[in-house]
Design a protein around this motif. Structure first.
Motif: not given
Length: 551
Positions: A221, A278, A282
């Motif tokens: 992420y 990610h 995003n």
């Protein structure tokens, strides 16, 4: 790439032997050269085949540099198996907190062995690669000439340093069935490091009968630290800033891949991986900053055991198939790189928007023209008993509620346009192609909850029951923040919903395709107990799944 006939000198192997070895050599004397990759194709502009690029063309290896620490700190992995070949991966790194991994810029010779037993009494292949700073000292070794439907063990060595041992598998030959009578694989997605520990991976690593692990995206992420564990636990916080360049993305992967439970899962079975958003940003689409995308794609390639060349000009073709003999063909999709931006205006904090007319534009694409053509042709030609889409984002559709249209005062459905709901015309085309396949299944990640859907032959908004084309099994997140709101009252196509962390195990036989949901009781406990959830299965010749949990 050299021909396989060039001697690179006497390479000490961890078994205690010394042998003259080429870069890729059978111990029996047969040269191991590239014999083909997984089915793949080119970019949206240039449909070409893919192959691992050469890593060393000279006739001798560079010397082993002085390494301060364990050079296999991120473990080992294998991936993208076919019937006679597999990719072996590692990254030479001694200090994951340093930008150069503690290695500097020197090239590093890395030897590898493959055996038919975990003790390496029967080594069947060996070779060496040169890891360079250009690709973060990552290694993608192609091991060819293996027997179909076989189990193998592998390891790397650098001088006296020896890596952990990994287990891998080759797939059955064309039209053959697995000797075990089944293809059993774990399915996982969404492992935000800051969201908890990887107890789900720890559980998967204990399963000794997995033939593969299918990963559906969000391996890292790019987010800032927004989650904290119980009692203010910050031990899972990211130690690097939000990545904006290649060193930043490399730092994220180094921290995530340092997790021992994730490493254990990689050592258990070969990975078959795609990405979601990610890994770059995003909810990104094709309009994302190309330099950011190039950095994200290169770091992903450097850290995944994939049979692909490194990205060029910010592009990397990742859509391809996993062919399991005559039993099942999985089409792995890329639902980011070629995707049109959202059509409907407005966005609330969880990403839902009201319906709009522009959403139904027939020219809107999630896959891009070339990937869509590849998929449609592949579905038309598929002859395996089962055919599956390994699909990162929700396919069947999900209405999240209604809002009032200011102009008409009518109630308008809301949905996530960052899924196939944002592309209904293209979805209808793919759904029609799936309807012509004998036994289709859709496998999905991204959404942080577990679902079973009917993929109905309708795009009615709000959803309506209709003839089912196939089931969709959507796996929950390994550790990412859960989406716990239950929308089943708006969606008759939802057969099952559960918002818990975990993963799934799918078992495919000639007679049925089953999906067992497995949940961790506490995502912040690395040794959390595992609750085995329900098993849903679709029988050969049927189009809907049924719960078949053994109570």
């Amino acid at each position: 790439m050299d021909s396989g006939d060039n001697t690179i000198g006497a390479t000490p192997m961890p078994s205690g032997r010394t042998q003259a070895t080429t870069r890729r050599t059978f111990l029996g004397g047969t040269a191991l050269v590239g014999v083909g990759a997984l089915s793949a194709c080119g970019s949206d502009d240039s449909p070409t085949g893919t192959a691992i690029p050469p890593t060393e063309t000279s006739t001798s290896l560079p010397p082993v540099p002085k390494l301060n620490g364990d050079p296999f700190a991120l473990g080992v992995a294998s991936g993208d198996p076919n019937d006679t070949s597999v990719i072996l991966w590692t990254r030479v790194i001694t200090n994951p907190s340093k930008a150069d991994g503690g290695i500097g810029s020197v090239p590093v010779p890395v030897s590898w062995e493959v055996a038919t037993d975990a003790k390496f009494d029967s080594v069947v292949a060996s070779g060496a690669e040169v890891a360079t700073a250009d690709f973060a000292h990552s290694v993608h070794a192609t091991v060819d000439g293996l027997k179909p439907d076989g189990t193998y063990w592998y390891r790397f060595s650098i001088g006296a340093a020896v890596s952990p041992v990994g287990r891998t598998r080759t797939m059955p030959a064309d039209d053959s069935q697995p000797s075990s009578g089944q293809f059993r694989f774990a399915m996982a997605t969404c492992q935000d490091f800051q969201g908890g520990r990887y107890g789900a991976w720890g559980d998967a690593a204990k399963l000794d009968d997995l033939d593969a692990i299918v990963f559906l995206g969000d391996y890292i992420y790019e987010l800032p630290n927004i989650l904290t564990g119980p009692n203010g636990d910050t031990s899972r916080h990211y130690t690097s800033e939000v990545p904006t360049d290649l060193p930043g993305f490399r730092a994220r992967y180094a921290q995530v891949k340092g997790d021992k439970q994730l490493q254990a899962a990689h050592e258990t079975a070969p990975f078959f991986a795609t990405w979601d958003d990610h890994e770059v940003q995003n909810n990104y689409t094709k309009d994302v900053d190309p330099e950011l995308r190039q950095a994200g794609y290169q770091a992903w390639w450097e850290h995944m055991p994939v049979r692909l060349p490194p990205p060029q000009n910010g592009e990397l073709v990742v859509y391809r198939t996993l062919d399991v003999g005559g039993l099942i063909q999985l089409f792995i999709l890329d639902t980011r790189q070629y995707t049109d931006p959202g059509a409907c205006p407005g966005d609330n904090p969880v990403g839902t928007v009201p319906d709009c007319e522009a959403r139904s534009d027939k020219d809107r694409t999630l896959l891009g023209d070339t990937q869509k053509a590849w998929l449609l042709e592949g579905l038309e030609q598929s002859t395996t008993t089962w055919t599956a889409l390994a699909n990162p984002v929700l396919f069947a559709g999900l209405v999240t509620g209604t809002v009032e249209d200011p102009a008409t005062k009518a109630q308008v459905p809301t949905f996530f346009q960052d899924t196939w709901d944002g592309f209904p015309a293209e979805r209808a085309t793919i759904r029609s192609a799936l309807a012509k396949v004998d036994n289709p299944v859709v496998l999905t990640g991204d959404y942080h909850a577990g679902f079973v859907f009917d993929v109905n032959d309708t795009d009615a908004i709000p959803p309506a029951e209709g003839p089912a084309v196939c089931p969709e099994f959507l796996v929950t997140a390994i550790s990412s923040f859960l989406f716990s709101e239950d929308y089943t009252k708006f969606n008759p196509q939802v057969r099952y919903f559960e918002a818990k962390h975990g993963y799934a195990v799918c078992t495919v036989t000639q007679e049925d395709f089953s999906c067992e949901f497995r949940y961790v009781d506490d995502v912040w406990d690395a040794d959390s107990p595992i609750t085995v959830g329900p098993t849903w299965a679709v029988a050969k010749g049927e189009h809907t799944a049924t719960e078949v949990t053994q109570g």
